[in-house]
Design a protein around this motif. Sequence first.
Motif: not given
Length: 447
Positions: A322-325, A327-332
């Motif tokens: 749910x964090x900005x990171x 959301x930015x890297x959903x594959x992770x």
Amino acid sequence: MTTVTRRDPADKAKIDAIEAKLLANPEIAKLIDELGTSTTDANDLVRGMLQASITRGLHTEMDAHLGYGCGDRQAKAAAGTNNHRNGTYQKTVDSNYGPVTIDIPRDRAGTFTPMMVPKGSRRLTDVDDMIVSLYAGGMTIRDIQHHMATAMRVDISHETISAVTDAVLEEVMWWQNRQLDEFYPVIFLDALRIKVRDGGRVVNKSAYMAIGVDMDGVKHILGLWIAKEEGASLWAHVCAQLANRGIKDVFIVCCDGLKALPEAVESTWPDSMVQTCIVHLIRAANRWVSYSDRKQVSAALKKIYTAPDEAGAIAALDDFAASALGVKYPQSVKVWRDAWDRFTPFLQFPPAARKVIYTTNSIESLNSQLRKATRNRVQFTNDESAMKTLWLMICTIEDRRAAKRAKEGARASATAGRLVEGARVAGWKQAINQMAVAYPERFEEYL
């Protein structure tokens, strides 16, 4: 008592004829493999190669000693010496392939001292051992041939070097099929990519290695397996072979998400657990992250695998998603969700036990050493050649690290001997105690 003889031109012609025949036959190594070094024909063949190569090397030593070659009058005059050849004498020495009779050259002044077959020596092990040592250090057959010719002035054929190194195959097979302990608390599995000639073309294959930690915390390399592709059949074969060699039970198998391995392990040892390496999960998740954000992402992921239990780990993963990171890297996030079932066993262990199964670095570091040693080899001629080379390299690495441990003694650094068979896992006593308390039914029989 040795017999002094004059150097017969017919003997030289015979030696040269043998060498020419050997060097002109590129299938000689294949013939040795088909016959096997235990057969009379193969032994005779190798003895002939050794005799021809060593005799040629001894005459090369004599050329260097006198300063001129045989029959070269101009070079003799330029050298300004009255010393010259004085025939040969025969000497029979033992070798790994039986007795070998060698014509050792003499000089008139009696000052020539052969280096390849020293005076008083009864066996040709020094040359064999040097060839095997150079081969184990990562040198190719051509490199060894050049080194022996330039550094030792010994002319050894490509076929002889190949035959000498092939002599270790019997020991490799014994090592690969030796009996193992009934129970290993932890087994690590990982793979090394190599290039092997197969069916007239070079293909990428994987050399899989298993390291087991016994009840005393001592690491042992259990075996090597070379395959083109991993899958259910490969891991069923590996697990079956380990079981046939005496392993009745394994507590936990730590690996890098290898395909079909969990099913093979659980069908062979039903009570075992398969744990995905945490470091591999972190690397896989960071593969999709820009370099500038990797430090922050790794810090967020640390909350997942340091959680006290599964509920805390799920909450940490949801927070990251749910964090900005996230959301930015959903594959992770997806990497961790996909591997969740094979990650959660890790959360059941106390801190000391977690340190033991946290990573497969014990085997990855060994693979990094092997990669350095195989860098000179563009490809292996076949699977047997790859197996032989990797085994020799492992022996060399273990010997070197064992010597380092012995030298440093109690002052050994934290990294000294970490990969050597016989080295102990750091903090093992506390870890095995915690595992035995958490799972008494699994360890009671073996304590």
